[in-house]
Structure formats: structure tokens, C-alpha cells
Design a protein around this motif. Structure first.
Motif, PDB file in Angstrom:
ATOM      1  N   MET A   1       0.965   0.219  -4.577  1.00 57.89           N
ATOM      2  CA  MET A   1       1.561  -1.080  -4.888  1.00 57.89           C
ATOM      3  C   MET A   1       0.999  -2.149  -3.959  1.00 57.89           C
ATOM      4  O   MET A   1       0.793  -1.912  -2.770  1.00 57.89           O
ATOM      5  N   SER A   2       0.754  -3.331  -4.528  1.00 53.44           N
ATOM      6  CA  SER A   2       0.220  -4.441  -3.750  1.00 53.44           C
ATOM      7  C   SER A   2       1.018  -5.696  -4.045  1.00 53.44           C
ATOM      8  O   SER A   2       1.257  -6.029  -5.205  1.00 53.44           O
ATOM      9  N   ILE A   3       1.448  -6.391  -2.994  1.00 48.43           N
ATOM     10  CA  ILE A   3       2.194  -7.647  -3.112  1.00 48.43           C
ATOM     11  C   ILE A   3       1.362  -8.745  -2.471  1.00 48.43           C
ATOM     12  O   ILE A   3       0.895  -8.594  -1.339  1.00 48.43           O
TER      13      ILE A   3
ATOM     14  N   ALA B   1      -0.958 -10.004 -20.075  1.00 48.94           N
ATOM     15  CA  ALA B   1      -1.841 -10.501 -19.016  1.00 48.94           C
ATOM     16  C   ALA B   1      -1.208 -10.252 -17.669  1.00 48.94           C
ATOM     17  O   ALA B   1       0.011 -10.245 -17.523  1.00 48.94           O
ATOM     18  N   TRP B   2      -2.071 -10.063 -16.667  1.00 48.56           N
ATOM     19  CA  TRP B   2      -1.575  -9.791 -15.316  1.00 48.56           C
ATOM     20  C   TRP B   2      -0.753 -10.965 -14.777  1.00 48.56           C
ATOM     21  O   TRP B   2       0.132 -10.793 -13.975  1.00 48.56           O
ATOM     22  N   GLY B   3      -1.081 -12.180 -15.234  1.00 47.94           N
ATOM     23  CA  GLY B   3      -0.462 -13.360 -14.645  1.00 47.94           C
ATOM     24  C   GLY B   3       0.873 -13.749 -15.234  1.00 47.94           C
ATOM     25  O   GLY B   3       1.403 -14.794 -14.889  1.00 47.94           O
ATOM     26  N   ASN B   4       1.400 -12.985 -16.159  1.00 50.12           N
ATOM     27  CA  ASN B   4       2.674 -13.351 -16.781  1.00 50.12           C
ATOM     28  C   ASN B   4       3.812 -13.373 -15.767  1.00 50.12           C
ATOM     29  O   ASN B   4       3.973 -12.443 -14.980  1.00 50.12           O
ATOM     30  N   GLN B   5       4.610 -14.432 -15.827  1.00 45.44           N
ATOM     31  CA  GLN B   5       5.821 -14.473 -14.998  1.00 45.44           C
ATOM     32  C   GLN B   5       6.851 -13.558 -15.631  1.00 45.44           C
ATOM     33  O   GLN B   5       7.230 -13.728 -16.782  1.00 45.44           O
ATOM     34  N   ILE B   6       7.296 -12.570 -14.882  1.00 47.50           N
ATOM     35  CA  ILE B   6       8.214 -11.590 -15.467  1.00 47.50           C
ATOM     36  C   ILE B   6       9.657 -11.788 -15.020  1.00 47.50           C
ATOM     37  O   ILE B   6      10.589 -11.457 -15.754  1.00 47.50           O
ATOM     38  N   ARG B   7       9.855 -12.340 -13.814  1.00 43.80           N
ATOM     39  CA  ARG B   7      11.223 -12.393 -13.297  1.00 43.80           C
ATOM     40  C   ARG B   7      11.416 -13.600 -12.386  1.00 43.80           C
ATOM     41  O   ARG B   7      10.517 -13.969 -11.637  1.00 43.80           O
TER      42      ARG B   7
ATOM     43  N   VAL C   1       0.433  -2.815  -9.492  1.00 41.82           N
ATOM     44  CA  VAL C   1       0.726  -1.399  -9.282  1.00 41.82           C
ATOM     45  C   VAL C   1      -0.366  -0.577  -9.956  1.00 41.82           C
ATOM     46  O   VAL C   1      -0.745  -0.852 -11.104  1.00 41.82           O
ATOM     47  N   TYR C   2      -0.868   0.433  -9.238  1.00 44.38           N
ATOM     48  CA  TYR C   2      -1.906   1.302  -9.750  1.00 44.38           C
ATOM     49  C   TYR C   2      -1.427   2.752  -9.638  1.00 44.38           C
ATOM     50  O   TYR C   2      -0.717   3.101  -8.688  1.00 44.38           O
ATOM     51  N   PRO C   3      -1.836   3.613 -10.563  1.00 45.73           N
ATOM     52  CA  PRO C   3      -1.484   5.031 -10.401  1.00 45.73           C
ATOM     53  C   PRO C   3      -2.353   5.667  -9.328  1.00 45.73           C
ATOM     54  O   PRO C   3      -3.567   5.442  -9.296  1.00 45.73           O
TER      55      PRO C   3
ATOM     56  N   TYR D   1       7.919   4.175 -13.168  1.00 50.49           N
ATOM     57  CA  TYR D   1       8.967   3.183 -12.914  1.00 50.49           C
ATOM     58  C   TYR D   1       8.378   1.849 -12.457  1.00 50.49           C
ATOM     59  O   TYR D   1       8.736   0.789 -12.969  1.00 50.49           O
ATOM     60  N   LEU D   2       7.471   1.914 -11.498  1.00 56.14           N
ATOM     61  CA  LEU D   2       7.015   0.683 -10.856  1.00 56.14           C
ATOM     62  C   LEU D   2       6.042  -0.121 -11.707  1.00 56.14           C
ATOM     63  O   LEU D   2       5.839  -1.319 -11.453  1.00 56.14           O
ATOM     64  N   LYS D   3       5.436   0.469 -12.721  1.00 51.06           N
ATOM     65  CA  LYS D   3       4.472  -0.280 -13.534  1.00 51.06           C
ATOM     66  C   LYS D   3       5.130  -1.474 -14.222  1.00 51.06           C
ATOM     67  O   LYS D   3       4.440  -2.454 -14.537  1.00 51.06           O
ATOM     68  N   VAL D   4       6.451  -1.424 -14.432  1.00 48.09           N
ATOM     69  CA  VAL D   4       7.111  -2.563 -15.091  1.00 48.09           C
ATOM     70  C   VAL D   4       7.259  -3.754 -14.149  1.00 48.09           C
ATOM     71  O   VAL D   4       7.651  -4.840 -14.583  1.00 48.09           O
ATOM     72  N   GLU D   5       6.949  -3.576 -12.872  1.00 50.49           N
ATOM     73  CA  GLU D   5       7.063  -4.659 -11.897  1.00 50.49           C
ATOM     74  C   GLU D   5       5.792  -5.494 -11.794  1.00 50.49           C
ATOM     75  O   GLU D   5       5.758  -6.490 -11.060  1.00 50.49           O
ATOM     76  N   ILE D   6       4.752  -5.105 -12.515  1.00 48.35           N
ATOM     77  CA  ILE D   6       3.487  -5.846 -12.478  1.00 48.35           C
ATOM     78  C   ILE D   6       3.687  -7.254 -13.044  1.00 48.35           C
ATOM     79  O   ILE D   6       4.233  -7.424 -14.132  1.00 48.35           O
ATOM     80  N   GLY D   7       3.241  -8.256 -12.291  1.00 48.13           N
ATOM     81  CA  GLY D   7       3.323  -9.621 -12.782  1.00 48.13           C
ATOM     82  C   GLY D   7       3.715 -10.598 -11.691  1.00 48.13           C
ATOM     83  O   GLY D   7       3.692 -10.273 -10.502  1.00 48.13           O
TER      84      GLY D   7
END
Length: 352
Positions: free
Chosen positions: A113-115, A301-307, A205-207, A174-180
Motif C-alpha cells: 500500500m502507498s499513500i 481511473a486511478w484518479g477518481n475521488q472515492i471518499r 494498492v498492489y498485490p 479488501y484493500l483494493k477498494v481503497e484505491i483512489g
């Protein structure tokens, strides 16, 4: 009650299990040991889900019989027992539904995971650190294990970026849904005028790849730099060139690690990150090619605002993909994010 029937193809899974059993019975099955192990793993996964489905189906039938009996005989005690069974079944079916959607190729893998803080200096860097703490608390709640790979501290507060591994069953699933993109709205603690401020941070997030998955990396394509680690590090970390930065020249992907005292260990961890990112890049290319063939599908897209996390003028966390809103912001920022993760997974609107 969430139905699993629509996402569980029992005849298809049973057919595949029968095919695997025939393969295992063949004399040549163990000639390719890697393929054999992969096949046995698939058999175990299929058998587990089929058994779970059959068990749930039997419990539903038993509950129906008990309810019919209670109605026919006007038995209030049996009716109450049927209601308790139904409540328990609903929770079990929801858990089973979640297991079904965690069926992707890499869902069982550990995660990297990268922030990264967005534009905005100290505000964004402070928000990135808040997100880092939120995920660290979630990892702790799940009983997972976190290992730091790289962290760059902010200029005044917070962090510019952080990369870490998460080890645990279905960590990537689980964590793949946090991408964005994650958005924070609050009264700035760094502004004397007390103005409202909006900050952004991105999550990737990468496997983490199994050792058996081979990513062909040509050493000639790598530029490996060593340097002194930065930031708080005590006696050793700032005195020797133990930090490692690896650049994959054809793609421009950079992976670095400075958390360990050993340069060799830092290189190993950086290579782990690089392999994961190259693998994910290839998967993204494949997905993009599929999307070009299916223009009617929503663009991912990676850049979508998710939350959005709103602390002022009201308190609320909202997931824009599923319109789920939770008012207890403190709890969410303390790692209580399972409601978001599970709801997005069950909705089918996850990123990967």
C-alpha cells in the motif's frame, strides 16, 4: 437479506471441480509440480465454497420447515426460534457473499500500500499521515501485520508519502477498494485565521506477488542508486548509504526503501515493490484493452475521488461510489472502515 444465488454459479463451480478431480487422477498430474500445487489450491477453494453453500442451503430449508410448523400449530416458541435462526442466517449469508466476491486472481495475496499527499503542502501532508494512521489501526483491528518499506516525512508536519506491506488473508482483496483519491474538509489547524480547507491524498494498492509468480526484469533496465536515509533515524540510518532507490528505465517506475539498516535488505524490499508495480501495470494494460472493447462500461481511473471525510461544517464520511454515509468520523479515522470496504465489495464497484 442479501442473496448469494446471483453471484454463486453452483453448477459451474461443481463442473470445474469435477474437471479438476479428473486431472488429479491422471498419472501425469505431478509432472509439473507448480501447476499441480496451483490446481490443488483451486480444488480446496472450490470445495470449501461448495460445502459452505450446501450447508447454508440446508440451514435455510430447516428454518423454513420450522417456520411452517410454527404457523400451522400457532407455536409462539417455535416462531421465535425460527426468527433467531433467520437472523443468524442473514449474517452468515452476508459473510458468504463477501467471500464470493473476494474471488479475484490476487485477492488472497498480501498487499503493498502507498499513500501520497496531494498538492497543498503541510495541509495535504498532515492528511496523508491521518490516512496512514487510519489504515494502521484497521490493520491492527484485522489482526494483520504491517511492515514499513519507505516513508518520507513532511516539511513541517505529516508525511509526503508512505509505502508499506500488509500481510493477512485477503489483504489485497479488501484493500483494493481503497484505491483512489481521498478528500478531507476541515478547519485548518495550520491557519491562524481558522479557515476551512480541503486536502487531498491518493491511495494505491498492489498485490504482493507469490514467489512462484515470475516477473521478468532485465537487470540492464534498472538504475540502482544508494543514498543516506533521511529523517529521524538515530545512530545508524543517517550515517551510511543504506537507502536504495531502484528505477525501472522502460516504464519510469521508481521503488525505494530506507527503513532497514542493511542496504541489501532495503534492496530486497524495493525489488518487492517494483515487481508488484510492474505486475499491476501489466494488469492495468490488459484491463484497458478490454475497456476499449466495451465502451459502454463506466471508465475506471486511478484518479477518481472515492471518499470524502468532512469535519466542518458538519461531520460525515461519504463513499461516493455507493453513497454510503457515516456520521462517526472519529471512529472511521480510528480504523473502523469495514462498512465501507464490505459495502463496496458487495456492490461490485471496486476498482480492480
Amino acid at each position: 437479506m442479501i442473496s448469494s444465488r446471483s453471484i454463486f454459479d453452483l453448477p459451474g463451480k461443481q463442473k470445474r471441480l469435477d474437471e479438476i478431480e479428473k486431472q488429479i487422477a491422471e498419472a501425469s498430474f505431478w509432472e509439473d509440480s507448480d501447476t499441480a500445487r496451483s490446481t490443488l489450491k483451486e480444488r480446496a477453494r472450490l470445495s470449501s465454497k461448495i460445502d459452505a453453500w450446501n450447508s447454508l442451503y440446508k440451514e435455510v430449508e430447516d428454518c423454513d420447515v420450522l417456520l411452517d410448523l410454527a404457523v400451522e400449530e400457532s407455536d409462539e416458541a417455535s416462531a421465535e426460534e425460527a426468527e433467531r435462526k433467520a437472523d443468524k442466517l442473514e449474517k452468515e449469508i452476508n459473510r458468504f457473499s463477501l467471500q464470493l466476491v473476494l474471488d479475484g486472481e490476487d485477492d488472497e495475496n498480501n498487499a503493498i500500500m502507498s499513500i501520497n499527499a496531494g498538492a497543498g503542502g503541510t495541509e495535504a501532508q498532515d492528511w496523508a499521515e491521518m490516512l496512514f494512521r487510519m489504515y494502521a489501526r484497521w490493520i491492527e483491528r484485522k489482526g494483520y501485520k504491517m511492515e514499513m518499506i519507505d516513508m518520507q516525512e513532511g516539511d513541517e508536519a505529516g508525511i509526503k508519502n508512505a509505502t508499506f506491506s500488509v500481510a493477512g488473508q485477503y489483504a489485497f482483496g479488501y484493500l483494493k477498494v481503497e484505491i483512489g483519491i481521498h478528500r478531507l474538509v476541515r478547519i485548518s489547524p495550520f491557519n491562524a485565521n481558522g479557515k476551512r480547507h480541503t486536502s487531498f491524498a491518493s491511495v494505491f494498492v498492489y498485490p504482493e506477488l507469490d514467489d512462484k509468480i515470475e516477473i521478468d526484469i532485465d537487470e540492464n533496465d534498472l538504475r540502482i542508486d544508494t543514498y543516506r536515509a533521511q529523517g529521524a533515524g538515530g545512530q545508524h540510518v543517517n550515517k551510511t548509504s543504506s537507502a536504495v532507490r531502484i528505477t525501472h528505465m522502460p516504464t519510469g517506475i521508481v521503488a525505494q526503501c530506507q527503513q532497514e539498516k542493511s542496504q541489501l535488505r532495503n534492496r530486497e524490499l524495493a525489488m518487492k515493490v517494483l515487481r508488484a508495480r510492474l505486475y499491476q501495470l501489466e494488469k492495468e494494460k490488459q484491463k484497458q484493452r478490454l475497456q476499449e472493447l466495451h465502451d459502454s462500461k463506466d471508465e475506471i481511473a486511478w484518479g477518481n475521488q472515492i471518499r470524502s471525510y468532512v469535519l466542518h461544517p458538519y461531520q460525515m464520511v461519504k463513499d461516493h461510489r455507493i453513497n454510503l454515509e457515516i456520521g462517526n468520523v472519529d471512529s472511521v479515522l480510528d480504523g473502523d472502515i469495514d462498512s465501507f470496504i464490505e459495502s463496496v465489495l458487495l456492490s461490485g464497484k471496486n476498482q480492480i
